[in-house]
Motif scaffolding. Structure first.
Motif, PDB file in Angstrom:
ATOM      1  N   GLY A  20       0.801  -1.215   0.000  1.00 34.58           N
ATOM      2  CA  GLY A  20       0.000   0.000   0.000  1.00 34.58           C
ATOM      3  C   GLY A  20       0.839   1.273   0.000  1.00 34.58           C
ATOM      4  N   GLU A  21       2.175   1.134  -0.102  1.00 32.35           N
ATOM      5  CA  GLU A  21       3.050   2.305  -0.167  1.00 32.35           C
ATOM      6  C   GLU A  21       2.902   2.969  -1.533  1.00 32.35           C
ATOM      7  OE1 GLU A  21       6.867   0.773   2.437  1.00 32.35           O
ATOM      8  OE2 GLU A  21       6.733   0.120   0.366  1.00 32.35           O
ATOM      9  N   THR A  22       3.376   4.204  -1.620  1.00 29.37           N
ATOM     10  CA  THR A  22       3.440   4.841  -2.931  1.00 29.37           C
ATOM     11  C   THR A  22       4.592   4.199  -3.701  1.00 29.37           C
ATOM     12  OG1 THR A  22       5.002   6.560  -2.245  1.00 29.37           O
ATOM     13  CG2 THR A  22       2.630   7.036  -1.957  1.00 29.37           C
ATOM     14  N   TYR A  23       4.635   4.427  -5.008  1.00 26.45           N
ATOM     15  CA  TYR A  23       5.696   3.842  -5.829  1.00 26.45           C
ATOM     16  C   TYR A  23       7.070   4.314  -5.344  1.00 26.45           C
ATOM     17  CZ  TYR A  23       8.458   2.448  -9.843  1.00 26.45           C
ATOM     18  OH  TYR A  23       9.408   1.867 -10.636  1.00 26.45           O
ATOM     19  N   THR A  24       7.171   5.606  -5.026  1.00 28.21           N
ATOM     20  CA  THR A  24       8.457   6.156  -4.592  1.00 28.21           C
ATOM     21  C   THR A  24       8.902   5.544  -3.264  1.00 28.21           C
ATOM     22  OG1 THR A  24       7.887   8.225  -5.707  1.00 28.21           O
ATOM     23  CG2 THR A  24       9.695   8.318  -4.132  1.00 28.21           C
ATOM     24  N   GLN A  25       7.978   5.395  -2.323  1.00 27.72           N
ATOM     25  CA  GLN A  25       8.316   4.783  -1.038  1.00 27.72           C
ATOM     26  C   GLN A  25       8.759   3.329  -1.236  1.00 27.72           C
ATOM     27  OE1 GLN A  25       4.543   5.363   0.843  1.00 27.72           O
ATOM     28  NE2 GLN A  25       5.226   7.168   2.003  1.00 27.72           N
ATOM     29  N   ALA A  26       8.029   2.610  -2.075  1.00 26.88           N
ATOM     30  CA  ALA A  26       8.373   1.212  -2.333  1.00 26.88           C
ATOM     31  C   ALA A  26       9.739   1.116  -2.999  1.00 26.88           C
ATOM     32  CB  ALA A  26       7.305   0.561  -3.210  1.00 26.88           C
ATOM     33  N   ARG A  27      10.031   2.024  -3.944  1.00 27.87           N
ATOM     34  CA  ARG A  27      11.328   1.995  -4.636  1.00 27.87           C
ATOM     35  C   ARG A  27      12.464   2.295  -3.659  1.00 27.87           C
ATOM     36  NH1 ARG A  27      15.057   4.760  -7.809  1.00 27.87           N
ATOM     37  NH2 ARG A  27      15.541   3.704  -9.758  1.00 27.87           N
ATOM     38  N   ASP A  28      12.267   3.281  -2.794  1.00 28.73           N
ATOM     39  CA  ASP A  28      13.290   3.598  -1.789  1.00 28.73           C
ATOM     40  C   ASP A  28      13.527   2.410  -0.859  1.00 28.73           C
ATOM     41  OD1 ASP A  28      13.545   6.109  -2.889  1.00 28.73           O
ATOM     42  OD2 ASP A  28      12.301   7.105  -1.356  1.00 28.73           O
ATOM     43  N   GLY A  29      12.463   1.748  -0.454  1.00 27.72           N
ATOM     44  CA  GLY A  29      12.592   0.581   0.415  1.00 27.72           C
ATOM     45  C   GLY A  29      13.312  -0.565  -0.257  1.00 27.72           C
ATOM     46  N   VAL A  30      13.002  -0.820  -1.531  1.00 27.64           N
ATOM     47  CA  VAL A  30      13.672  -1.896  -2.273  1.00 27.64           C
ATOM     48  C   VAL A  30      15.144  -1.573  -2.459  1.00 27.64           C
ATOM     49  CG1 VAL A  30      13.817  -3.031  -4.527  1.00 27.64           C
ATOM     50  CG2 VAL A  30      11.609  -2.745  -3.423  1.00 27.64           C
ATOM     51  N   LEU A  31      15.452  -0.342  -2.844  1.00 23.18           N
ATOM     52  CA  LEU A  31      16.854   0.043  -3.042  1.00 23.18           C
ATOM     53  C   LEU A  31      17.650  -0.029  -1.743  1.00 23.18           C
ATOM     54  CD1 LEU A  31      16.480   3.011  -5.562  1.00 23.18           C
ATOM     55  CD2 LEU A  31      17.359   0.717  -6.012  1.00 23.18           C
ATOM     56  N   ALA A  32      17.011   0.309  -0.626  1.00 22.41           N
ATOM     57  CA  ALA A  32      17.706   0.253   0.667  1.00 22.41           C
ATOM     58  C   ALA A  32      18.022  -1.190   1.054  1.00 22.41           C
ATOM     59  CB  ALA A  32      16.860   0.905   1.751  1.00 22.41           C
ATOM     60  N   THR A  33      17.124  -2.094   0.720  1.00 18.92           N
ATOM     61  CA  THR A  33      17.353  -3.495   1.098  1.00 18.92           C
ATOM     62  C   THR A  33      18.277  -4.216   0.121  1.00 18.92           C
ATOM     63  OG1 THR A  33      15.356  -4.212  -0.051  1.00 18.92           O
ATOM     64  CG2 THR A  33      15.153  -3.719   2.289  1.00 18.92           C
ATOM     65  N   LEU A  34      18.496  -3.683  -1.068  1.00 23.09           N
ATOM     66  CA  LEU A  34      19.372  -4.348  -2.048  1.00 23.09           C
ATOM     67  C   LEU A  34      20.817  -4.424  -1.582  1.00 23.09           C
ATOM     68  CD1 LEU A  34      18.072  -3.075  -5.500  1.00 23.09           C
ATOM     69  CD2 LEU A  34      17.873  -5.361  -4.529  1.00 23.09           C
ATOM     70  N   THR A  35      21.221  -3.481  -0.747  1.00 20.45           N
ATOM     71  CA  THR A  35      22.603  -3.470  -0.282  1.00 20.45           C
ATOM     72  C   THR A  35      22.834  -4.441   0.884  1.00 20.45           C
ATOM     73  OG1 THR A  35      22.127  -1.630   1.214  1.00 20.45           O
ATOM     74  CG2 THR A  35      22.919  -1.079  -1.010  1.00 20.45           C
ATOM     75  N   LEU A  36      21.756  -4.954   1.452  1.00 21.92           N
ATOM     76  CA  LEU A  36      21.878  -5.880   2.584  1.00 21.92           C
ATOM     77  C   LEU A  36      22.208  -7.292   2.101  1.00 21.92           C
ATOM     78  CD1 LEU A  36      18.680  -4.839   4.584  1.00 21.92           C
ATOM     79  CD2 LEU A  36      21.036  -4.176   5.071  1.00 21.92           C
ATOM     80  N   PRO A  37      22.880  -8.090   2.942  1.00 20.29           N
ATOM     81  CA  PRO A  37      23.071  -9.501   2.620  1.00 20.29           C
ATOM     82  C   PRO A  37      21.712 -10.206   2.560  1.00 20.29           C
ATOM     83  CG  PRO A  37      24.474  -8.854   4.465  1.00 20.29           C
ATOM     84  CD  PRO A  37      23.574  -7.704   4.168  1.00 20.29           C
ATOM     85  N   GLU A  38      21.641 -11.330   1.862  1.00 18.42           N
ATOM     86  CA  GLU A  38      20.367 -12.030   1.623  1.00 18.42           C
ATOM     87  C   GLU A  38      19.623 -12.365   2.919  1.00 18.42           C
ATOM     88  OE1 GLU A  38      17.195 -13.526  -0.375  1.00 18.42           O
ATOM     89  OE2 GLU A  38      18.868 -12.404  -1.224  1.00 18.42           O
ATOM     90  N   THR A  39      20.327 -12.846   3.937  1.00 18.58           N
ATOM     91  CA  THR A  39      19.646 -13.209   5.185  1.00 18.58           C
ATOM     92  C   THR A  39      19.038 -11.992   5.865  1.00 18.58           C
ATOM     93  OG1 THR A  39      21.755 -13.080   6.362  1.00 18.58           O
ATOM     94  CG2 THR A  39      21.052 -15.261   5.619  1.00 18.58           C
ATOM     95  N   GLU A  40      19.760 -10.884   5.861  1.00 19.70           N
ATOM     96  CA  GLU A  40      19.220  -9.659   6.450  1.00 19.70           C
ATOM     97  C   GLU A  40      18.058  -9.115   5.623  1.00 19.70           C
ATOM     98  OE1 GLU A  40      21.974  -6.594   7.655  1.00 19.70           O
ATOM     99  OE2 GLU A  40      23.531  -8.107   7.967  1.00 19.70           O
ATOM    100  N   ARG A  41      18.139  -9.260   4.307  1.00 17.80           N
ATOM    101  CA  ARG A  41      17.065  -8.804   3.424  1.00 17.80           C
ATOM    102  C   ARG A  41      15.783  -9.594   3.701  1.00 17.80           C
ATOM    103  NH1 ARG A  41      18.503  -9.414  -2.504  1.00 17.80           N
ATOM    104  NH2 ARG A  41      20.452  -8.771  -1.605  1.00 17.80           N
ATOM    105  N   GLN A  42      15.920 -10.913   3.875  1.00 22.13           N
ATOM    106  CA  GLN A  42      14.749 -11.739   4.176  1.00 22.13           C
ATOM    107  C   GLN A  42      14.170 -11.389   5.547  1.00 22.13           C
ATOM    108  OE1 GLN A  42      16.075 -15.752   3.666  1.00 22.13           O
ATOM    109  NE2 GLN A  42      15.990 -15.664   1.443  1.00 22.13           N
TER     110      GLN A  42
END
Length: 165
Positions: A20-42
């Motif tokens: 239910g986030e806006t597109y910009t909020q969702a994009r910021d959240g996805v980009l922030a989690t991309l730098t995390l290791p897989e276990t932390e991302r999950q």
């Protein structure tokens, strides 16, 4: 457009639709989690899903955790996205009635206690509709079985009690 941008766009849209986030909020959240290791991302995704269930479904934290775990299992077992599995999970017709037979609320029989454990005793149409083909054949054999000798009374094969005369 490079494949990585398309993939990013798909992931952002999926997150936007499920949270239910806006597109910009969702994009910021996805980009922030991309730098995390897989276990932390999950772990981050799991925590976010629990928080969203608490906010939107009004569930307490343990109930939301259990629901998210169940939704993840449903998604993995059926090859669905988390959003598709969540839609199926939240449908009241898919609420589990019986752990033993696996019947859900949409399958409830109005003519008996309501679950598939009564397949052998209830003659309600719901039981026939949701039976396995093997169960249907077994029920049909039992219905046509001669009480005295066990032969088939439908066509009188193997029934020694039938009067030929």
């Amino acid at each position: 457009m490079p494949k990585t941008n398309r993939k990013l766009t798909r992931v952002v849209i999926e997150r936007r639709d499920s949270t239910g986030e806006t597109y910009t909020q969702a994009r910021d959240g996805v980009l922030a989690t991309l730098t995390l290791p897989e276990t932390e991302r999950q772990a981050h995704a799991f925590a976010a899903a629990v928080a969203l269930r608490q906010a939107h479904a009004g569930e307490d934290e343990p109930t939301a955790r259990t629901a998210v775990e169940r939704i993840q299992d449903i998604a993995a077992g059926n090859g669905w996205t988390f959003a598709e599995a969540q839609t199926w999970f939240d449908d009241p017709g898919n609420e589990l009635l019986c752990e033993t037979c696996g019947w859900v609320a949409a399958m409830a029989c109005p003519e008996c206690t309501g679950c598939g454990c009564d397949n052998a005793t209830c003659t309600g149409w719901r039981h026939k509709e949701f039976m396995d083909p093997d169960e249907r054949a077994e029920l049909e054999r039992a219905r046509n079985e001669c009480p005295e000798c066990g032969g088939d009374m439908q066509n009188h094969y193997d029934c020694r009690c039938h009067d030929e005369g």
